[in-house]
Motif scaffolding. Structure first.
Motif, PDB file in Angstrom:
ATOM      1  N   GLN A 168       0.840  -1.214   0.000  1.00  0.00           N
ATOM      2  CA  GLN A 168       0.000   0.000   0.000  1.00  0.00           C
ATOM      3  C   GLN A 168       0.867   1.253   0.000  1.00  0.00           C
ATOM      4  N   GLN A 169       1.955   1.224   0.796  1.00  0.00           N
ATOM      5  CA  GLN A 169       2.839   2.400   0.836  1.00  0.00           C
ATOM      6  C   GLN A 169       3.430   2.674  -0.540  1.00  0.00           C
ATOM      7  N   GLN A 170       3.850   1.613  -1.228  1.00  0.00           N
ATOM      8  CA  GLN A 170       4.458   1.835  -2.532  1.00  0.00           C
ATOM      9  C   GLN A 170       3.410   2.359  -3.531  1.00  0.00           C
ATOM     10  N   ARG A 171       2.163   1.946  -3.380  1.00  0.00           N
ATOM     11  CA  ARG A 171       1.131   2.474  -4.275  1.00  0.00           C
ATOM     12  C   ARG A 171       0.861   3.951  -3.981  1.00  0.00           C
ATOM     13  N   VAL A 172       0.932   4.311  -2.688  1.00  0.00           N
ATOM     14  CA  VAL A 172       0.820   5.736  -2.351  1.00  0.00           C
ATOM     15  C   VAL A 172       1.976   6.511  -2.978  1.00  0.00           C
ATOM     16  N   ALA A 173       3.180   5.917  -2.924  1.00  0.00           N
ATOM     17  CA  ALA A 173       4.353   6.594  -3.493  1.00  0.00           C
ATOM     18  C   ALA A 173       4.165   6.825  -4.990  1.00  0.00           C
ATOM     19  N   ILE A 174       3.545   5.849  -5.657  1.00  0.00           N
ATOM     20  CA  ILE A 174       3.274   6.019  -7.093  1.00  0.00           C
ATOM     21  C   ILE A 174       2.264   7.152  -7.294  1.00  0.00           C
ATOM     22  N   ALA A 175       1.220   7.146  -6.469  1.00  0.00           N
ATOM     23  CA  ALA A 175       0.207   8.212  -6.577  1.00  0.00           C
ATOM     24  C   ALA A 175       0.835   9.579  -6.308  1.00  0.00           C
ATOM     25  N   MET A 185       8.123   8.595 -15.727  1.00  0.00           N
ATOM     26  CA  MET A 185       8.187   7.998 -14.389  1.00  0.00           C
ATOM     27  C   MET A 185       9.403   7.092 -14.298  1.00  0.00           C
ATOM     28  N   LEU A 186      10.167   7.291 -13.212  1.00  0.00           N
ATOM     29  CA  LEU A 186      11.327   6.447 -12.959  1.00  0.00           C
ATOM     30  C   LEU A 186      11.016   5.524 -11.787  1.00  0.00           C
ATOM     31  N   PHE A 187      11.338   4.252 -11.933  1.00  0.00           N
ATOM     32  CA  PHE A 187      11.109   3.289 -10.850  1.00  0.00           C
ATOM     33  C   PHE A 187      12.433   2.632 -10.495  1.00  0.00           C
ATOM     34  N   ASP A 188      12.888   2.845  -9.258  1.00  0.00           N
ATOM     35  CA  ASP A 188      14.156   2.278  -8.824  1.00  0.00           C
ATOM     36  C   ASP A 188      13.892   1.059  -7.929  1.00  0.00           C
ATOM     37  N   GLU A 189      13.882  -0.109  -8.524  1.00  0.00           N
ATOM     38  CA  GLU A 189      13.590  -1.365  -7.811  1.00  0.00           C
ATOM     39  C   GLU A 189      12.359  -1.242  -6.916  1.00  0.00           C
ATOM     40  N   PRO A 190      11.207  -0.943  -7.491  1.00  0.00           N
ATOM     41  CA  PRO A 190      10.022  -0.621  -6.678  1.00  0.00           C
ATOM     42  C   PRO A 190       9.472  -1.793  -5.875  1.00  0.00           C
ATOM     43  N   THR A 191       9.821  -3.026  -6.223  1.00  0.00           N
ATOM     44  CA  THR A 191       9.241  -4.160  -5.479  1.00  0.00           C
ATOM     45  C   THR A 191      10.276  -4.915  -4.661  1.00  0.00           C
ATOM     46  N   SER A 192      11.526  -4.435  -4.650  1.00  0.00           N
ATOM     47  CA  SER A 192      12.581  -5.217  -3.989  1.00  0.00           C
ATOM     48  C   SER A 192      12.440  -5.262  -2.477  1.00  0.00           C
ATOM     49  N   ALA A 193      11.777  -4.255  -1.896  1.00  0.00           N
ATOM     50  CA  ALA A 193      11.652  -4.236  -0.437  1.00  0.00           C
ATOM     51  C   ALA A 193      10.321  -4.815   0.022  1.00  0.00           C
ATOM     52  N   LEU A 194       9.583  -5.433  -0.897  1.00  0.00           N
ATOM     53  CA  LEU A 194       8.235  -5.900  -0.560  1.00  0.00           C
ATOM     54  C   LEU A 194       8.207  -7.393  -0.285  1.00  0.00           C
ATOM     55  N   ASP A 195       7.269  -7.794   0.600  1.00  0.00           N
ATOM     56  CA  ASP A 195       7.012  -9.212   0.790  1.00  0.00           C
ATOM     57  C   ASP A 195       6.381  -9.757  -0.490  1.00  0.00           C
TER      58      ASP A 195
END
Lengths: 267, 399
Positions: A168-175, A185-195
């Motif tokens: 949810q936090q990462q989706r807020v960051a995208i918003a 839009m630049l994405f720097d390993e957006p899912t690497s810190a996620l479960d």
């Protein structure tokens, strides 16, 4: 997402970078011989790459290969010490006026989310539109709610970042990044810190964004997702672009030994 | 509902049961803990008994009663006393409002408030001043209630919050203008607890923003600004406050041209503010370093620009992280105002000393000192409580 079939067929028509940019002609991001050094260590050894409007470029490679450094030079979170970077027609240099202009056109999503912990989700999103775009409070609130709908969590607007899951936090960051209505839009390993169970919800949002025609540069190891949304791959190793091409090229016929080795390790 | 009702009928038994279990788990688990509990309780009972016996039986409070003026106002002229009440009421109302808005509704607050009221009124209720003060207390309680009532009304609440914040900003200028202006009382005649309060208030009001500015300029990459603020901080912190006060009072005037001479107490106030600013700067610098680098990167990436990043992203997080240390510094400043006695001013403590040195009250040091200590403690404790409220509302530890 529902329209995967139409999506992949439309991607197939794009073959190379030149073909993609066909309409506009000039790239929206243009890098020539970009170098970055940290002390004696040269992190980028002359990167040249162009990104055209509406294109989705995925950058992958071993850790320490310079892919994060490269994406961070695009909005000057790292300063390059050689070569030129032109973003949306503006060259990146020491001119601070240029810098703020570029940064407001380029959204960025970080591995660690970097939401502002002292602000509610809504205020995280509305802060920059209010302060930079001089948007009124009601207008920015409406915009923020639209974006939260788009990323699927409008009910979390009044909560604080710490009360949200990683996905949810990462989706807020995208918003938050989208609220500035960026061209890129630049994405720097957006899912690497996620479960693992939260990765998909973020990738779904990113896939939707790619399909909407956003120009995107993504550093990721999610090769299945990358194959689905990317127009072009850049394979980085030791500060250089080792190989470049369509996803199909990489999955069926990679040329360089280093590429083959890396792909065999992660696939 | 049914479940709740059955619980209600059992509440008495279960409370006793709970208390017993709590005591066994926390007070009497094992021999060392039991011994510790018994010793502490014995000591506490003894101390409370001795103190209570002194306060209600042994002590003769006449010295405090007769010299109330001296302790509270020093040499401040009696006929100008009316000037003090409006700012004081304002502080009490704002304090009540803030406390009410920051609280989350436990009955304990009312207990504290009640105890404070009873205590204060016991000393003062019989006089005109007592009644004026009592009016202030009533005002504070009403404001507290008002603050509490807005919990469910976010719109009213945000307006009330603005009023409160603006009020806090205005109260010190208002107090100073009302006390000194319109043929009022010169700072040289301020005295007693009033002097301590005004000195601390000015020290905080000037020192806090000054300290934040110093911390920010020390953290910049501009060499001149950085060097300048580092020099101010290091030099100011290098000497004891009392030495700086002496320098401001007796040394500086010799170097300043006559046209620019200021009231000695104004010099001293500048020194106190600077001194506080230096300490605040180092506390805030610690907070600045605690803010995650990613925060600045994310804000930069949004194109917020240096000013917005500092004001809206970095400072709120930095200050939030150091509120306990800042409040500690404010409390230290509050008590350090007693040093002004050495410059010849009559503050609460030296007023008290003058009181027990009177021939009629020989040997009554304990009464006076206990009373003055209580005054200082009450204010310090109030600051501490308010800051705890503030911390909780800002959500420290929730992260």
């Amino acid at each position: 997402m529902t329209d995967n079939a139409t999506q992949s067929s439309s991607l197939d028509t794009r073959d190379t970078a030149d073909a993609t940019g066909g309409g506009s002609g000039t790239p929206i991001i243009s890098c020539k011989d970009v170098t970055v050094s940290f002390g004696d260590f040269q992190a980028l050894k002359g990167i040249s790459a162009d990104v055209y409007e509406g294109e989705v470029v995925v950058i992958f490679g071993p850790s320490g290969s310079g892919k994060s450094t490269f994406i961070r030079t695009i909005n000057r979170l790292e300063e390059h010490d050689g070569g030129t970077i032109v973003v949306n027609g503006v060259e990146l240099n020491d001119d601070i006026g240029n810098l703020d202009q570029i940064r407001s056109e380029v959204g960025m999503v970080f591995q660690q989310f970097n939401l502002f912990p002292h602000l509610s989700v809504l205020r995280n999103i509305t802060l920059a539109p209010q302060k930079v775009r001089k948007m009124g409070r009601e207008e920015s609130d409406t915009l923020a709610m639209e974006l939260l709908e788009r990323v699927g969590i409008p009910e979390q607007a009044e909560k604080f970042p710490a009360q949200l899951s990683g996905g949810q936090q990462q989706r807020v960051a995208i918003a938050r990044a989208l609220a500035m209505q960026p061209k890129i839009m630049l994405f720097d390993e957006p899912t690497s810190a996620l479960d693992p169970e939260m990765i998909k919800e973020v990738l779904d949002v990113m896939g939707e964004l790619a399909r909407s025609g956003m120009t995107m540069m993504i550093v990721t190891h999610e090769m299945g997702f990358a194959r689905e949304v990317a127009d072009r791959f850049l394979f980085f190793d030791e500060g250089e672009v080792v190989e470049e091409g369509t996803p199909e090229h990489f999955f069926t016929n990679p040329q360089e030994d280093r590429t083959k080795l890396f792909l065999s390790q992660i696939l | 509902m049914n479940v709740a009702n059955t619980q209600d009928t059992r509440i008495e038994r279960s409370t006793i049961d709970l208390a017993r279990r709590w005591a066994r788990a926390n007070l009497f688990n094992g021999v060392p803990n039991t011994v510790l509990t018994l010793v502490s309780v014995t000591l506490a009972v003894y101390l409370i008994y001795t103190l209570a016996r002194f306060v209600f039986v042994g002590a003769d409070w006449e010295v405090v009663d007769v010299n109330r003026r001296l302790i509270f106002l020093g040499r401040y002229p009696k006929e100008e006393q009316w000037r003090i009440w409006p700012p004081m009421w304002m502080v009490m109302a704002l304090g009540g409002l803030s406390y009410g808005m920051l609280s989350r509704g436990s009955l304990r607050d009312f207990a504290w408030l009640g105890a404070a009221v009873v205590f204060i009124l016991a000393f003062l209720a019989t006089t005109t001043n007592g009644m004026l003060f009592g009016g202030g207390v009533v005002l504070a309680i009403a404001a507290y209630g008002l603050g509490r009532l807005t919990i469910d009304r976010p719109l009213v609440r945000s307006k009330l919050r603005m009023v409160t914040i603006v009020g806090w900003f205005l109260v010190i200028p208002f107090a100073i203008i009302l006390i000194t202006g319109f043929g009022g009382v010169k700072p040289a005649l301020w005295g007693g607890l009033l002097l301590n309060v005004l000195l601390a208030a000015i020290g905080i009001a000037v020192g806090l923003p000054l300290g934040i500015l110093l911390a920010l300029s020390r953290a910049t990459s501009l060499p001149v600004l950085k060097g300048f603020s580092t020099a101010i901080i290091e030099i100011t912190r290098g000497g004891p406050l009392i030495a700086w006060l002496f320098i401001a009072r007796f040394v500086l005037p010799a170097f300043i041209p006559d046209a620019f001479q200021t009231d000695p107490i104004v010099n001293s106030m500048i020194v106190v503010s600077l001194f506080t600013g230096a300490y605040v700067a180092e506390i805030v610098r610690g907070g600045l370093q605690a803010v995650d680098k990613g925060q600045v990167e994310a804000a930069d990436a949004l194109g917020l620009g240096t000013f917005n990043v500092t004001v809206f992203i970095v400072l709120p997080q930095a200050i939030r992280a150091v509120i306990p240390a800042l409040v500690s510094q404010m409390i230290a400043l509050w008590k350090d105002t007693t040093l002004f006695a050495f410059l010849g001013f009559t503050d609460a403590l030296s007023g008290g000393q003058a009181a027990y040195n009177q021939a009629a009250f020989k040997g009554s040091q304990i009464e006076v000192l206990v009373f003055v200590a209580l005054l200082f403690w009450a204010v310090a404790f109030g600051m501490s409580r308010l800051s705890q409220r503030f911390e909780r509302v800002l959500g420290i530890g929730v992260r």
